[in-house]
Motif scaffolding. Structure first.
Motif, mmCIF file in Angstrom:
data_model
loop_
_atom_site.group_PDB
_atom_site.id
_atom_site.type_symbol
_atom_site.label_atom_id
_atom_site.label_comp_id
_atom_site.label_asym_id
_atom_site.label_seq_id
_atom_site.Cartn_x
_atom_site.Cartn_y
_atom_site.Cartn_z
ATOM 1 N N PRO A 83 0.806 -1.224 0.000
ATOM 2 C CA PRO A 83 0.000 0.000 0.000
ATOM 3 C C PRO A 83 0.845 1.283 0.000
ATOM 4 C CG PRO A 83 -0.857 -1.557 1.602
ATOM 5 C CD PRO A 83 0.432 -2.126 1.069
ATOM 6 N N GLY A 84 1.968 1.267 0.701
ATOM 7 C CA GLY A 84 2.828 2.450 0.760
ATOM 8 C C GLY A 84 3.842 2.518 -0.360
ATOM 9 N N GLY A 85 3.873 1.504 -1.212
ATOM 10 C CA GLY A 85 4.822 1.470 -2.317
ATOM 11 C C GLY A 85 6.250 1.652 -1.841
ATOM 12 N N SER A 86 7.008 2.459 -2.556
ATOM 13 C CA SER A 86 8.423 2.649 -2.218
ATOM 14 C C SER A 86 8.628 3.468 -0.949
ATOM 15 C CB SER A 86 9.172 3.298 -3.384
ATOM 16 O OG SER A 86 8.639 4.577 -3.638
ATOM 17 N N LEU A 87 7.549 4.005 -0.375
ATOM 18 C CA LEU A 87 7.651 4.736 0.892
ATOM 19 C C LEU A 87 7.523 3.810 2.101
ATOM 20 C CD1 LEU A 87 5.556 7.920 0.002
ATOM 21 C CD2 LEU A 87 8.038 7.625 -0.040
ATOM 22 N N THR A 88 7.315 2.522 1.851
ATOM 23 C CA THR A 88 7.206 1.543 2.928
ATOM 24 C C THR A 88 8.524 1.477 3.695
ATOM 25 O OG1 THR A 88 5.669 0.235 1.593
ATOM 26 C CG2 THR A 88 6.739 -0.899 3.434
ATOM 27 N N ALA A 89 8.437 1.515 5.024
ATOM 28 C CA ALA A 89 9.645 1.363 5.849
ATOM 29 C C ALA A 89 10.227 -0.022 5.615
ATOM 30 C CB ALA A 89 9.300 1.563 7.319
ATOM 31 N N MET A 90 11.558 -0.100 5.491
ATOM 32 C CA MET A 90 12.181 -1.401 5.234
ATOM 33 C C MET A 90 13.626 -1.390 5.676
ATOM 34 S SD MET A 90 12.851 -1.227 1.171
ATOM 35 C CE MET A 90 12.569 0.415 0.540
ATOM 36 N N ARG A 91 14.158 -2.607 5.810
ATOM 37 C CA ARG A 91 15.584 -2.765 6.053
ATOM 38 C C ARG A 91 16.020 -4.073 5.393
ATOM 39 N NH1 ARG A 91 14.211 -4.691 11.738
ATOM 40 N NH2 ARG A 91 15.086 -6.804 11.738
ATOM 41 N N PHE A 92 17.334 -4.190 5.228
ATOM 42 C CA PHE A 92 17.932 -5.378 4.619
ATOM 43 C C PHE A 92 18.850 -6.023 5.648
ATOM 44 C CE2 PHE A 92 16.770 -2.573 1.195
ATOM 45 C CZ PHE A 92 16.230 -3.435 0.251
ATOM 46 N N ASP A 93 18.545 -7.260 6.019
ATOM 47 C CA ASP A 93 19.332 -7.996 7.004
ATOM 48 C C ASP A 93 20.120 -9.108 6.327
ATOM 49 O OD1 ASP A 93 17.993 -6.442 8.854
ATOM 50 O OD2 ASP A 93 17.037 -8.121 9.892
ATOM 51 N N LEU A 94 21.248 -9.444 6.930
ATOM 52 C CA LEU A 94 22.011 -10.627 6.553
ATOM 53 C C LEU A 94 21.932 -11.599 7.713
ATOM 54 C CD1 LEU A 94 24.011 -12.279 4.833
ATOM 55 C CD2 LEU A 94 25.863 -11.007 5.968
ATOM 56 N N ALA A 95 21.451 -12.799 7.442
ATOM 57 C CA ALA A 95 21.388 -13.842 8.462
ATOM 58 C C ALA A 95 22.382 -14.931 8.080
ATOM 59 C CB ALA A 95 19.982 -14.434 8.556
ATOM 60 N N THR A 96 23.307 -15.216 8.990
ATOM 61 C CA THR A 96 24.302 -16.256 8.734
ATOM 62 C C THR A 96 24.037 -17.441 9.647
ATOM 63 O OG1 THR A 96 25.831 -15.141 10.257
ATOM 64 C CG2 THR A 96 26.084 -14.680 7.911
ATOM 65 N N VAL A 97 24.326 -18.628 9.119
ATOM 66 C CA VAL A 97 24.114 -19.874 9.861
ATOM 67 C C VAL A 97 25.365 -20.727 9.679
ATOM 68 C CG1 VAL A 97 22.628 -21.897 10.150
ATOM 69 C CG2 VAL A 97 21.630 -19.737 9.347
ATOM 70 N N ASP A 98 25.901 -21.239 10.800
ATOM 71 C CA ASP A 98 27.080 -22.113 10.681
ATOM 72 C C ASP A 98 26.660 -23.580 10.753
ATOM 73 O OD1 ASP A 98 26.758 -22.821 13.384
ATOM 74 O OD2 ASP A 98 28.499 -21.681 14.069
ATOM 75 N N ARG A 99 27.610 -24.463 10.608
ATOM 76 C CA ARG A 99 27.311 -25.901 10.562
ATOM 77 C C ARG A 99 26.754 -26.446 11.877
ATOM 78 N NH1 ARG A 99 31.938 -27.790 6.882
ATOM 79 N NH2 ARG A 99 31.054 -27.260 4.860
ATOM 80 N N GLN A 100 26.976 -25.729 12.968
ATOM 81 C CA GLN A 100 26.427 -26.143 14.260
ATOM 82 C C GLN A 100 25.009 -25.618 14.458
ATOM 83 O OE1 GLN A 100 29.824 -25.037 14.088
ATOM 84 N NE2 GLN A 100 30.158 -27.240 13.881
ATOM 85 N N GLY A 101 24.501 -24.865 13.484
ATOM 86 C CA GLY A 101 23.154 -24.328 13.564
ATOM 87 C C GLY A 101 23.050 -22.993 14.279
ATOM 88 N N ARG A 102 24.199 -22.395 14.612
ATOM 89 C CA ARG A 102 24.167 -21.067 15.232
ATOM 90 C C ARG A 102 23.738 -20.047 14.182
ATOM 91 N NH1 ARG A 102 29.338 -22.786 18.122
ATOM 92 N NH2 ARG A 102 30.173 -22.496 16.031
ATOM 93 N N ILE A 103 22.919 -19.108 14.629
ATOM 94 C CA ILE A 103 22.396 -18.058 13.742
ATOM 95 C C ILE A 103 22.865 -16.704 14.252
ATOM 96 C CG2 ILE A 103 20.297 -16.902 12.923
ATOM 97 C CD1 ILE A 103 18.855 -19.620 13.316
ATOM 98 N N GLU A 104 23.319 -15.888 13.329
ATOM 99 C CA GLU A 104 23.674 -14.506 13.655
ATOM 100 C C GLU A 104 22.969 -13.608 12.646
ATOM 101 O OE1 GLU A 104 27.796 -12.417 13.242
ATOM 102 O OE2 GLU A 104 27.706 -13.470 15.172
ATOM 103 N N ILE A 105 22.271 -12.607 13.159
ATOM 104 C CA ILE A 105 21.544 -11.695 12.284
ATOM 105 C C ILE A 105 22.165 -10.310 12.379
ATOM 106 C CG2 ILE A 105 19.341 -10.542 11.868
ATOM 107 C CD1 ILE A 105 18.027 -13.206 12.768
#
Length: 113
Positions: A83-105
């Motif tokens: 509805p807000g088109g390009s005025l919509t609030a947004m962010r870009f996250d990077l989520a990393t996951v290691d082989r032990q299943g740990r997550i870092e955002i």
């Protein structure tokens, strides 16, 4: 590798949902290519690139400028349906996951790029 990537995306999605966000789309394809996860929170949209590797550091190092540009282009496509088109609030996250299943955002991961 493909199944590992899907498992990492699922784990990251669960992590965001636990924090109160809702999943708007998974593996959404736009003009620039695929966005792994798109989530909603009270502030707006969160576009997430998920990277998995042996270690969190190796996973983080796999995000390239070219990928960020493509994700941003696809995000603009997604915003066309909001509805807000390009005025919509947004962010870009990077989520990393290691082989032990740990997550870092890393929230707003594209801000310094």
């Amino acid at each position: 590798a493909h199944l590992g990537g899907l498992a990492a995306e699922e784990a990251v999605a669960r992590d965001y949902v636990r924090r109160g966000l809702t999943v708007a789309a998974r593996r959404w394809r736009g003009a620039g290519g695929e966005i792994d996860l798109i989530l909603r929170d009270s502030a707006g949209l969160v576009f997430v690139e998920v990277k998995s590797a042996r270690t969190l550091a190796v996973a983080a190092s796999r995000l390239t400028r070219r990928q960020m540009d493509r994700i941003c282009l696809s995000a603009l496509d997604f915003l066309n349906g909001e509805p807000g088109g390009s005025l919509t609030a947004m962010r870009f996250d990077l989520a990393t996951v290691d082989r032990q299943g740990r997550i870092e955002i890393c929230e707003n991961a594209f801000a310094d790029a």
